[in-house]
Design an enzyme around this catalytic site. Sequence first.
Site, mmCIF file in Angstrom:
data_model
loop_
_atom_site.group_PDB
_atom_site.id
_atom_site.type_symbol
_atom_site.label_atom_id
_atom_site.label_comp_id
_atom_site.label_asym_id
_atom_site.label_seq_id
_atom_site.Cartn_x
_atom_site.Cartn_y
_atom_site.Cartn_z
ATOM 1 N N PRO A 46 -28.521 -8.422 -10.614
ATOM 2 C CG PRO A 46 -30.021 -8.121 -12.396
ATOM 3 C CD PRO A 46 -28.748 -8.801 -12.036
ATOM 4 C CG ASP A 47 -32.152 -5.151 -6.180
ATOM 5 O OD1 ASP A 47 -31.890 -4.338 -5.276
ATOM 6 O OD2 ASP A 47 -32.694 -4.807 -7.261
ATOM 7 C CG PHE A 48 -36.056 -9.864 -7.289
ATOM 8 C CD1 PHE A 48 -35.189 -10.408 -6.351
ATOM 9 C CD2 PHE A 48 -36.465 -10.654 -8.352
ATOM 10 C CE1 PHE A 48 -34.733 -11.721 -6.475
ATOM 11 C CE2 PHE A 48 -36.028 -11.971 -8.481
ATOM 12 C CZ PHE A 48 -35.152 -12.500 -7.535
ATOM 13 N NE ARG A 49 -40.527 -6.922 -4.549
ATOM 14 C CZ ARG A 49 -40.124 -8.188 -4.434
ATOM 15 N NH1 ARG A 49 -38.856 -8.473 -4.117
ATOM 16 N NH2 ARG A 49 -40.948 -9.201 -4.648
ATOM 17 C CD GLN A 121 -36.012 -12.916 0.931
ATOM 18 O OE1 GLN A 121 -37.165 -12.613 0.613
ATOM 19 N NE2 GLN A 121 -35.149 -12.030 1.401
ATOM 20 C CG ASN A 122 -30.198 -13.962 -2.669
ATOM 21 O OD1 ASN A 122 -31.244 -13.311 -2.794
ATOM 22 N ND2 ASN A 122 -29.135 -13.495 -2.044
ATOM 23 C CB ILE A 123 -32.539 -18.864 -6.974
ATOM 24 C CG1 ILE A 123 -32.608 -17.668 -7.939
ATOM 25 C CG2 ILE A 123 -33.846 -19.033 -6.204
ATOM 26 C CD1 ILE A 123 -33.711 -17.767 -8.993
ATOM 27 C CG ASP A 124 -27.119 -15.822 -5.800
ATOM 28 O OD1 ASP A 124 -27.395 -14.632 -5.646
ATOM 29 O OD2 ASP A 124 -26.750 -16.553 -4.850
ATOM 30 C CG HIS A 141 -37.812 -17.434 -1.988
ATOM 31 N ND1 HIS A 141 -37.747 -16.068 -2.092
ATOM 32 C CD2 HIS A 141 -38.656 -17.675 -0.957
ATOM 33 C CE1 HIS A 141 -38.528 -15.524 -1.167
ATOM 34 N NE2 HIS A 141 -39.081 -16.475 -0.456
ATOM 35 N N GLY A 219 -29.493 -7.147 2.813
ATOM 36 C CA GLY A 219 -29.824 -6.981 1.397
ATOM 37 C C GLY A 219 -31.185 -7.512 1.000
ATOM 38 C CB THR A 220 -33.946 -8.903 2.092
ATOM 39 O OG1 THR A 220 -35.289 -9.257 1.723
ATOM 40 C CG2 THR A 220 -33.856 -8.783 3.608
ATOM 41 C CB SER A 221 -37.369 -5.076 -0.168
ATOM 42 O OG SER A 221 -37.959 -6.243 -0.789
ATOM 43 C CG ASN A 244 -31.731 -3.440 2.732
ATOM 44 O OD1 ASN A 244 -31.301 -4.323 2.001
ATOM 45 N ND2 ASN A 244 -32.854 -2.779 2.476
ATOM 46 C CD GLU A 246 -36.011 -0.742 0.186
ATOM 47 O OE1 GLU A 246 -36.822 0.194 0.071
ATOM 48 O OE2 GLU A 246 -36.129 -1.842 -0.375
ATOM 49 C CB CYS A 261 -24.601 -5.490 2.580
ATOM 50 S SG CYS A 261 -24.532 -6.256 0.961
HETATM 51 N N1 APR Z 1 -26.139 -3.467 -0.185
HETATM 52 C C1 APR Z 1 -27.198 -3.339 0.652
HETATM 53 N N2 APR Z 1 -28.491 -3.385 0.227
HETATM 54 C C2 APR Z 1 -28.695 -3.561 -1.093
HETATM 55 C C3 APR Z 1 -27.634 -3.697 -2.021
HETATM 56 C C4 APR Z 1 -26.310 -3.651 -1.513
HETATM 57 N N3 APR Z 1 -25.232 -3.774 -2.305
HETATM 58 N N4 APR Z 1 -28.189 -3.861 -3.273
HETATM 59 C C5 APR Z 1 -29.534 -3.816 -3.103
HETATM 60 N N5 APR Z 1 -29.840 -3.634 -1.812
HETATM 61 C C6 APR Z 1 -31.140 -3.607 -1.170
HETATM 62 C C7 APR Z 1 -32.214 -2.879 -1.927
HETATM 63 O O1 APR Z 1 -32.250 -1.513 -1.542
HETATM 64 C C8 APR Z 1 -33.468 -3.627 -1.447
HETATM 65 O O2 APR Z 1 -33.970 -3.076 -0.248
HETATM 66 O O3 APR Z 1 -31.551 -4.961 -1.107
HETATM 67 C C9 APR Z 1 -32.961 -5.037 -1.168
HETATM 68 C C10 APR Z 1 -33.336 -6.030 -2.258
HETATM 69 O O4 APR Z 1 -34.735 -6.144 -2.236
HETATM 70 P P1 APR Z 1 -35.463 -6.933 -3.399
HETATM 71 O O5 APR Z 1 -34.969 -6.460 -4.711
HETATM 72 O O6 APR Z 1 -36.940 -6.858 -3.110
HETATM 73 O O7 APR Z 1 -34.955 -8.429 -3.233
HETATM 74 P P2 APR Z 1 -35.396 -9.464 -2.140
HETATM 75 O O8 APR Z 1 -35.759 -8.794 -0.851
HETATM 76 O O9 APR Z 1 -34.335 -10.502 -2.073
HETATM 77 O O10 APR Z 1 -36.720 -10.100 -2.809
HETATM 78 C C11 APR Z 1 -37.384 -11.126 -2.107
HETATM 79 O O11 APR Z 1 -38.920 -11.396 -3.946
HETATM 80 O O12 APR Z 1 -39.439 -11.650 -6.155
HETATM 81 C C12 APR Z 1 -39.203 -12.311 -5.001
HETATM 82 O O13 APR Z 1 -38.455 -14.529 -4.880
HETATM 83 C C13 APR Z 1 -38.015 -13.218 -5.128
HETATM 84 O O14 APR Z 1 -36.473 -13.889 -3.395
HETATM 85 C C14 APR Z 1 -37.087 -12.769 -4.016
HETATM 86 C C15 APR Z 1 -38.026 -12.063 -3.075
#
Ligand code: APR
Length: 285
Positions: A46-49, A121-124, A141, A219-221, A244, A246, A261
């Site tokens: 799962p992502d974070f947000r 930013q990923n730790i996986d 990170h 894939g990042t917010s 992304n 969003e 993505c």
């Molecule tokens: N394809 C494209 N975009 C995606 C997909 C996908 N399959 N799945 C999720 N997303 C988008 C989401 O809509 C969101 O905009 O990826 C983004 C993920 O955002 P976050 O959940 O905020 O993750 P991230 O940006 O990596 O967070 C940054 O926050 O908590 C800290 O250290 C943690 O490294 C992390 C940092």
Amino acid sequence: RGLSQDFVPLKSRCIKGLADWILTSPCQRNIIVLAGAGASTAAGIPDFRSPGTGLYDNLQKYNLPTPESIFSLDYFRKAPDAFYELARDLWPGVQGYRPTLTHRFISTLDRKGRLLRCFTQNIDGLERLAGVPSERVVAAHGSFDTATCVRNGKSVPAEELRQAVLSGKEGPGGWQSLREKYGGLVKPDIVFFGENLPASFFKHRTLDFCKCQLLLVIGTSLSVYPFADLPREPPGSCIKVLMNREDISEFGFDISLLGDCDEHVQELVTRLGWQEVLKEMADSK
Ligand code: APR
């Protein structure tokens, strides 16, 4: 009015243009990737947000003050169980997560001599598992590759911590016995809120972006600084592309490919004629 049969959606035209640029650009190692948790959701992480599915919406069982507390050093010192329990799931290799098509595309960019650096930013660890050499990855990170005692800064063998975390809290070999052995709580070197990012982040932030002619943000917010400042680093001539779900248009992307993505990557590698990426993904299933 009905669209003519040769109508090509704008997104496909953008991806074709991107592929043409990559195939015809004379320079080597001029592409930088900025990756976030969205690059790994197709792997089952799962992502974070993302509302509902993001990690921060699913931590109720830990009764945290705030979801982000799970990555807070102060909270960890007070109540380490929550993080250790989560780390049991996140630890690379434990759940057998596999690289996504996006990770394999990044690795192919490297194999073809186009990738300058992947700031993740990923730790996986999935970029490295997909074959991106460690010198091409900046784990902004941190990672689980090393571990440290948070009280005295002593390095601790990561494998010893992994075993302790997997075996639980109590008893010999548990993380409590590790605390006694090293004189304080031991944490993998993933960057908690308020901690410094690794030196490699600042080194490559300074050295790399002047050479960047194509920036792929995947894939990042872009919620967390200083990582979220990186899209401002390249020169004005650099083409900045977002892939992304969003839209985060405030960062001034030239092309925003909204949606999954891996779907965009699939169309891009097809346009590039890099069928080996698709075959590698099919073979890995
Ligand atoms: N394809 C494209 N975009 C995606 C997909 C996908 N399959 N799945 C999720 N997303 C988008 C989401 O809509 C969101 O905009 O990826 C983004 C993920 O955002 P976050 O959940 O905020 O993750 P991230 O940006 O990596 O967070 C940054 O926050 O908590 C800290 O250290 C943690 O490294 C992390 C940092």
